[in-house]
Design an enzyme around this catalytic site. Structure first.
Site, PDB file in Angstrom:
ATOM      1  CD  GLU A  32      17.167  17.430  -1.854  1.00 46.20           C
ATOM      2  OE1 GLU A  32      17.384  17.030  -2.902  1.00 46.20           O
ATOM      3  OE2 GLU A  32      18.098  17.015  -0.760  1.00 46.20           O
ATOM      4  CD  GLU A  57      20.401  17.951   2.006  1.00 45.77           C
ATOM      5  OE1 GLU A  57      21.001  18.634   0.941  1.00 45.77           O
ATOM      6  OE2 GLU A  57      20.002  16.746   1.803  1.00 45.77           O
ATOM      7  CD  GLU A  82      20.561  13.563   0.723  1.00 46.68           C
ATOM      8  OE1 GLU A  82      21.103  14.746  -0.020  1.00 46.68           O
ATOM      9  OE2 GLU A  82      21.253  12.599   1.287  1.00 46.68           O
ATOM     10  CD  GLU A 119      22.505  19.347  -1.980  1.00 41.60           C
ATOM     11  OE1 GLU A 119      23.527  18.608  -2.075  1.00 41.60           O
ATOM     12  OE2 GLU A 119      21.442  18.473  -1.757  1.00 41.60           O
ATOM     13  CG  HIS A 169      28.461   6.496   7.374  1.00 35.71           C
ATOM     14  ND1 HIS A 169      28.209   6.170   8.515  1.00 35.71           N
ATOM     15  CD2 HIS A 169      29.936   6.284   7.225  1.00 35.71           C
ATOM     16  CE1 HIS A 169      29.262   5.800   9.138  1.00 35.71           C
ATOM     17  NE2 HIS A 169      30.382   5.805   8.542  1.00 35.71           N
ATOM     18  CD  GLU A 170      24.541   9.281  -0.097  1.00 40.07           C
ATOM     19  OE1 GLU A 170      23.352   8.395  -0.274  1.00 40.07           O
ATOM     20  OE2 GLU A 170      24.695  10.195   0.051  1.00 40.07           O
ATOM     21  CG  ASN A 221      15.157  15.268  -5.761  1.00 35.76           C
ATOM     22  OD1 ASN A 221      15.605  14.405  -5.411  1.00 35.76           O
ATOM     23  ND2 ASN A 221      15.554  16.534  -5.234  1.00 35.76           N
TER      24      ASN A 221
END
Length: 710
Positions: free
Chosen positions: A168, A498, A480, A504, A410-411, A190
């Site tokens: 990212e 992603e 992630e 975001e 689902h995190e 990050n």
């Protein structure tokens, strides 16, 4: 005389003779040769150097390396030419055509064997290491892979910092010699990151040589192996592979027979050829899911952007600590900002049903969000227990009645051990409640502690989750996770990733205007990205007065991203109430499909602009999208891809003459024309702008009455 002949044979085996391999069209040429027992290769395109003489091999832990002392023990050649149809994709059919050369190397002192298999396509090279079953090499630990990519000089690169935890980052365009001087600036904050070195960068790496060759370095079929980075010797201009270490510093645990992932070099003298290459997919195994009828592309809206901007909350209550199995959430007082409540989710379902969207993503529905962020907490979520204000059964029925599916979230909070602990129960919960797709997240440092997002152990976890999901007929959109390497061919239920700086970040300070002109050349080489486009309100403070971020784009370019940022999973990411203010522009998002029969690149230059034309799967309709960097430009395209003699209704959504991503982003115009394959367009592209065109086949001539011809 016999001894002289033996000496000559030994010298030939050590120094070797160059083994040559050409692509089917003859433009690509590979040369393999042993130099003093070191295996080397070179690659040329149309007689221009792409990869100068580069070495191959491995450093092993606690035993002799696999770098030198080799003799050629055999060379096998073959040709392959076959087409296959992806479950979803940018093309209806993909041709897999290559010439292959497998060189078996024998290390004379250790009697160990290693095969280097080269596949040369018309658009580039794939090669990998293979370790056959053998007595002297069974279990071994990789200290480092030493694959080299020697560049043809101090060429231009579009790069992000090497990092074992995240991709990212914003891209930088520099000469290779300038990477070291910019690395510290390039490493922006990050939630989880681990820099890989002062000249280490990530793949897919986009490059351009001084003589006009476009070169892309990446890997394919990353299975049971650590993610590869590229470490630059900025004196010799040689990249060497640098694998992601595990918690104790090892790079890979191997058991023969086994293989490495493929190392890929895509090359052409046309930028668009890089975007259209299928090397990454072709180097993966065919689909392993027998019945793929349940795998379907999805266009969705979601309870997400309002939390990203800070307008709403994932958490149900404002308390400092919660514990699953201990905290009674029904006794907590809601903070009034919790977005994933039954009434609010119904509003999104209504909006999706009204405009024909397939699904609604809901984040923050399950207990545990109050204190997980940045806590390195193991048992955070159980993935099955909703908050008191989220009625699973009621919403399941409501969505079903409206013909809309709810997308699970689902995190994992980086706790892969906890996720695997609950995975079967969580997937069964999804099946029981009609959820066919899941967005998984891996925010934060990985647990087990000491591991990183891209090590062999965690790469294996991502693969385990995908394969387990296939058992339950569930599609996965992993955020992630490690950047994709074409595994979606083998497991097409991996419908999105992603693994890059997405939309975001527009709410976290902004992406640069050229970001979406680079990502298709880098991140998307390995597979589709859930970029979450469609932001129509650029001023984030309109949602959250405390957030002064600005989305660096015009509305017209946001429409274009549905064509240029390919994904079978596309989100209309902004809020329904915002879309209702711009329903004429929103119509393109409603119309644009997410699955294609054909794709063409009309214009492309990394970091500057990309213009795609794509044909909707199963119809004769085409859609065009153009994303532009910060410079105003005029795009000139021909519609010669349309069938001859057929009229189309073109609806053109483009920047107004005074549009600008900073001071006039909402200035757009919509025009309609009757067009044929003889039509041409010259369209202004504002700074940070672009355009989108829908081309609908005119089956009824009356529908074109009164519309001007172009």
């Amino acid at each position: 005389m016999k001894n002289l002949v033996l000496v000559i044979l030994v010298l030939l085996s050590l120094y070797g003779r160059a083994e040559e391999l050409k692509s089917p069209n003859g433009l690509q040429k590979l040369e393999f040769e042993l130099k003093d027992g070191y295996p080397t290769y070179q690659l040329f395109f149309n007689n221009k150097p792409v990869i100068r003489e580069s070495r191959l091999g491995f450093d092993l832990k606690n035993e002799a390396d696999l770098l030198s002392g080799f003799a050629v023990d055999g060379v096998e050649r073959s040709t392959f030419d076959q087409s296959w149809e992806p479950v979803w994709g940018e093309e209806k059919s993909i041709r897999n055509h290559y010439n292959e050369m497998a060189v078996t190397l024998k290390q004379t002192e250790t009697d160990r064997k290693m095969v280097v298999r080269f596949r040369l396509f018309d658009d580039g090279l794939g090669f990998r290491y293979e370790f056959p079953e053998q007595a002297n090499l069974t279990y071994f630990v990789i200290k480092e892979e030493k694959t080299q990519f020697a560049m043809p000089g101090d060429i231009t690169a579009w790069w992000i910092p090497g990092d074992y935890d995240t991709q990212e980052y914003s891209y930088h365009k520099t000469k290779l010699s300038e990477i070291r001087g910019l690395m510290e600036k390039a490493i922006t904050p990050n939630e989880s990151q681990k820099a890989a070195g002062p000249t280490c960068v990530q793949t897919a790496l986009m490059l351009k040589s001084d003589d006009g060759l476009y070169i892309n370095l990446h890997e394919a079929a990353l299975i049971n192996y650590a993610c590869m980075h590229l470490n630059l010797d900025d004196q010799k201009m040689i990249f060497t592979s640098q694998l992601t270490p595990d918690a104790v510093g090892d790079k890979g645990y191997m058991q023969a027979p086994c293989t490495s992932p493929w190392r890929t070099v895509i090359v052409s003298d046309k930028a668009g050829d890089i975007l259209l290459s299928h090397i990454t997919l072709n180097l993966n195994e065919p689909c392993k899911i027998e019945d793929t009828s349940w795998i379907k592309p999805v266009k969705y809206v979601g309870v997400w952007w309002e939390m990203i901007t800070g307008k709403s909350s994932w958490a149900y209550a404002d308390v400092p600590s919660v514990q699953l199995g201990v905290t009674d959430f029904s006794k907590l007082t809601t903070n009034g900002r919790h977005a994933a409540n039954t009434a609010h989710v119904k509003e999104y379902i209504d909006f999706a049903a009204q405009y024909g969207f397939d699904g609604v993503l809901v984040e923050g529905w399950n207990v545990g969000w109050e204190d997980w962020f940045g806590k390195s907490k193991d048992y955070v979520f159980d993935f099955v227990t909703p908050y008191p204000d989220f009625d699973v059964d009621e919403l399941q029925q409501y969505a079903a009645d409206k013909g809309v599916q709810i997308i699970m979230h689902h995190e994992t909070s980086g706790s892969v051990r906890n996720y695997e602990r609950h995975l079967d129960e969580a997937y069964q919960f999804m099946v029981d409640h009609g959820y066919h797709a899941v967005k998984s997240g891996y925010v934060g440092d990985i647990i087990p502690r000491g591991e990183t997002h891209y090590s062999q152990f965690i790469v294996n976890h991502y693969q385990y989750a995908i394969e387990k999901a296939a058992d339950y007929k569930i599609m996965v959109n992993a955020h992630e996770a490690v950047r994709p390497t074409g595994i979606c061919r083998t497991y097409p239920n991996l419908i999105g990733n992603e693994s890059a700086r997405g939309t975001e970040y527009e709410s976290f300070g902004g992406n640069t205007p050229d970001h979406t002109t680079i990502l298709p050349f880098t991140r998307l080489i390995g597979g589709p990205m859930d970029y979450t486009p469609g932001i129509f309100e650029q001023d984030v403070s309109q949602y959250n007065p405390d957030n002064h971020s600005w989305v660096n784009t015009t509305i017209a370019r946001q429409l274009a991203l549905y064509v240029t940022m390919y994904s079978p999973l596309q989100m209309a990411a902004d809020l329904p109430e915002t879309y209702k203010k711009y329903l004429d522009a929103f119509q393109f998002i409603v119309d644009v499909p997410v699955d294609w029969d054909d794709s063409k690149v009309l214009e492309a230059e990394p970091g500057d602009y990309i213009t795609y034309a794509r044909k909707e799967k199963g119809t004769d309709n085409w859609f065009v999208g153009r994303t532009n960097d910060e410079e105003p430009r005029t795009s000139k395209i021909s519609l010669d891809f349309l069938p001859e003699g057929q009229k189309y209704l073109a609806t053109v959504y483009h920047d107004a003459k005074d549009a600008h991503y900073k001071n006039n982003p909402k200035a757009y115009e919509i025009e309609k024309f009757v067009v044929t394959n003889k039509s041409k367009f010259e369209l202004f592209c504002a700074p940070g702008g672009g355009y989108a065109i829908s081309l609908m086949k005119a089956n009824d001539p009356k529908a074109l009455k009164g519309i001007k011809k172009h």
